[in-house]
Each structure stands twice: as structure tokens, then as C-alpha cells.
Design a protein around this motif. Structure first.
Motif, mmCIF file in Angstrom:
data_model
loop_
_atom_site.group_PDB
_atom_site.id
_atom_site.type_symbol
_atom_site.label_atom_id
_atom_site.label_comp_id
_atom_site.label_asym_id
_atom_site.label_seq_id
_atom_site.Cartn_x
_atom_site.Cartn_y
_atom_site.Cartn_z
ATOM 1 N N ALA A 183 47.016 31.556 33.611
ATOM 2 C CA ALA A 183 46.530 31.232 34.956
ATOM 3 C C ALA A 183 46.221 32.488 35.758
ATOM 4 O O ALA A 183 45.427 32.446 36.692
ATOM 5 C CB ALA A 183 47.557 30.373 35.691
ATOM 6 N N ASP A 184 46.838 33.595 35.399
ATOM 7 C CA ASP A 184 46.579 34.873 36.071
ATOM 8 C C ASP A 184 45.360 35.505 35.407
ATOM 9 O O ASP A 184 45.438 36.497 34.705
ATOM 10 C CB ASP A 184 47.808 35.777 35.953
ATOM 11 C CG ASP A 184 47.655 37.056 36.754
ATOM 12 O OD1 ASP A 184 46.680 37.186 37.520
ATOM 13 O OD2 ASP A 184 48.527 37.929 36.583
ATOM 14 N N TYR A 185 44.206 34.895 35.672
ATOM 15 C CA TYR A 185 42.987 35.220 34.929
ATOM 16 C C TYR A 185 42.571 36.675 35.074
ATOM 17 O O TYR A 185 42.067 37.274 34.139
ATOM 18 C CB TYR A 185 41.851 34.300 35.386
ATOM 19 C CG TYR A 185 40.736 34.185 34.386
ATOM 20 C CD1 TYR A 185 40.892 33.437 33.225
ATOM 21 C CD2 TYR A 185 39.530 34.826 34.591
ATOM 22 C CE1 TYR A 185 39.881 33.338 32.288
ATOM 23 C CE2 TYR A 185 38.501 34.731 33.658
ATOM 24 C CZ TYR A 185 38.689 33.983 32.516
ATOM 25 O OH TYR A 185 37.688 33.890 31.581
ATOM 26 N N MET A 229 44.657 39.069 35.679
ATOM 27 C CA MET A 229 45.806 39.843 35.208
ATOM 28 C C MET A 229 46.317 40.853 36.244
ATOM 29 O O MET A 229 46.748 41.942 35.890
ATOM 30 C CB MET A 229 45.470 40.566 33.890
ATOM 31 C CG MET A 229 45.051 39.636 32.763
ATOM 32 S SD MET A 229 46.298 38.403 32.318
ATOM 33 C CE MET A 229 47.512 39.423 31.546
ATOM 34 N N ASP A 230 46.297 40.455 37.523
ATOM 35 C CA ASP A 230 46.805 41.373 38.544
ATOM 36 C C ASP A 230 48.253 41.075 38.923
ATOM 37 O O ASP A 230 48.805 41.696 39.832
ATOM 38 C CB ASP A 230 45.907 41.361 39.790
ATOM 39 C CG ASP A 230 45.947 40.036 40.533
ATOM 40 O OD1 ASP A 230 46.537 39.056 40.017
ATOM 41 O OD2 ASP A 230 45.371 39.971 41.636
ATOM 42 N N GLY A 231 48.872 40.109 38.250
ATOM 43 C CA GLY A 231 50.287 39.844 38.477
ATOM 44 C C GLY A 231 50.579 38.738 39.460
ATOM 45 O O GLY A 231 51.751 38.421 39.683
ATOM 46 N N VAL A 232 49.566 38.164 40.061
ATOM 47 C CA VAL A 232 49.774 37.043 40.973
ATOM 48 C C VAL A 232 48.688 35.992 40.724
ATOM 49 O O VAL A 232 47.529 36.325 40.464
ATOM 50 C CB VAL A 232 49.783 37.495 42.458
ATOM 51 C CG1 VAL A 232 48.454 38.103 42.864
ATOM 52 C CG2 VAL A 232 50.148 36.334 43.361
ATOM 53 N N ILE A 233 49.083 34.744 40.782
ATOM 54 C CA ILE A 233 48.142 33.651 40.566
ATOM 55 C C ILE A 233 47.662 33.176 41.932
ATOM 56 O O ILE A 233 48.461 32.714 42.754
ATOM 57 C CB ILE A 233 48.816 32.500 39.773
ATOM 58 C CG1 ILE A 233 49.312 33.024 38.419
ATOM 59 C CG2 ILE A 233 47.845 31.339 39.597
ATOM 60 C CD1 ILE A 233 50.258 32.089 37.691
#
Ligand SMILES: [Ca+2]
Ligand SMILES: [Ca+2]
Length: 139
Positions: free
Chosen positions: A101-103, A105-109
Motif C-alpha cells: 500500500a506504500d506505493y 515507499m516513503d514510509g507512510v500510506i
């Protein structure tokens, strides 16, 4: 250090252990490169040996999906957007975090992940360049 791979790479990917500029071996480093041609998941095992220390073993799972298919069902749909929005606000390390879900990939959805997936929805695509029956780009 010698790196060895056990397992079969997804079609289209290769493991490179040479410097692209010099052609010399990159001892202790390897690069997984290429463009996968088949959707699926495979687990690879890497062995690192230097002849002195005990063998070091690591596994790596390579998951190839179509762009925008975050829930892994093989197609891009509103279910993928819902998969992300159901996890809004969850950060890496917190319960419920799902890296799919963290498409970005920055660590927050959050909404930024949704914004990166929605262009892949069939309705958002130009019908002349997208085969919605097979959920892929026409070439
Ligand atoms: Ca999907
Ligand atoms: Ca994110």
C-alpha cells in the motif's frame, strides 16, 4: 567475497556481478537488473562466502506485479485504491503497515500513494493505448 544464487530469477531479470564500466568483478556486490516479463513471485537464496568466515545466507523474495496492482490480484481496479485508503496514516513499523500500500515507499500510506496508483486504473487510461481486457499496455 563470492556471491552465489540459488533459485530461478523471474524471466527478463538477471544478476550482474561485474562493474558495467570496467567489466571487472564486483566482489561482494551484485545487481539485479532487467525488465521482468512475467507476473509472479519467487524467493531466491544468496550465499556469500569469502573462504574465511562462515557462509552468510540471505533470502530475497522478488514479486513482479503489473503497475498499480497493489493487492496482487492480477488486475488494476478500485479495489487497489481501496486497499491503500483503508491503510491511510499507517507508517512503516506500525501495526497494519503493508509495503504494497506504500506505493511510493516513503514510509507512510497516504494520498500520495493513491495518486500514483489511480493513473493505472483502466478508466484513467486512454482506450487507444490500453487493453482493458488483458489489463496491459498495447504495444
Ligand atoms: Ca489489483
Ligand atoms: Ca507512501
Amino acid at each position: 567475497m563470492q556471491l552465489s544464487l540459488v533459485g530461478v530469477l523471474p524471466p527478463g531479470l538477471s544478476l550482474v556481478q561485474t562493474d558495467p564500466d570496467t567489466g571487472q568483478p564486483t566482489y561482494g556486490k551484485a545487481l539485479l537488473t532487467g525488465k521482468p516479463t512475467t507476473v509472479g513471485s519467487t524467493t531466491l537464496v544468496f550465499y556469500a562466502e569469502n573462504g574465511i568466515q562462515p557462509r552468510d545466507v540471505h533470502s530475497l523474495t522478488v514479486r513482479v506485479t503489473i503497475p498499480g496492482d497493489v493487492n496482487g490480484d492480477g488486475k488494476v481496479s478500485c479495489d487497489d485504491v481501496n486497499f491503500i485508503t483503508a491503510r491511510y496514516g499507517i507508517r512503516r513499523g506500525q501495526e497494519g503497515y503493508d509495503y504494497n500500500a506504500d506505493y511510493n515507499m516513503d514510509g507512510v500510506i497516504d494520498v500520495r500513494d493513491t495518486a500514483q496508483v489511480t493513473p493505472y486504473l483502466p478508466a484513467a487510461r486512454d482506450a487507444s493505448s490500453f487493453d482493458s481486457d488483458n489489463n496491459k499496455e498495447l504495444t
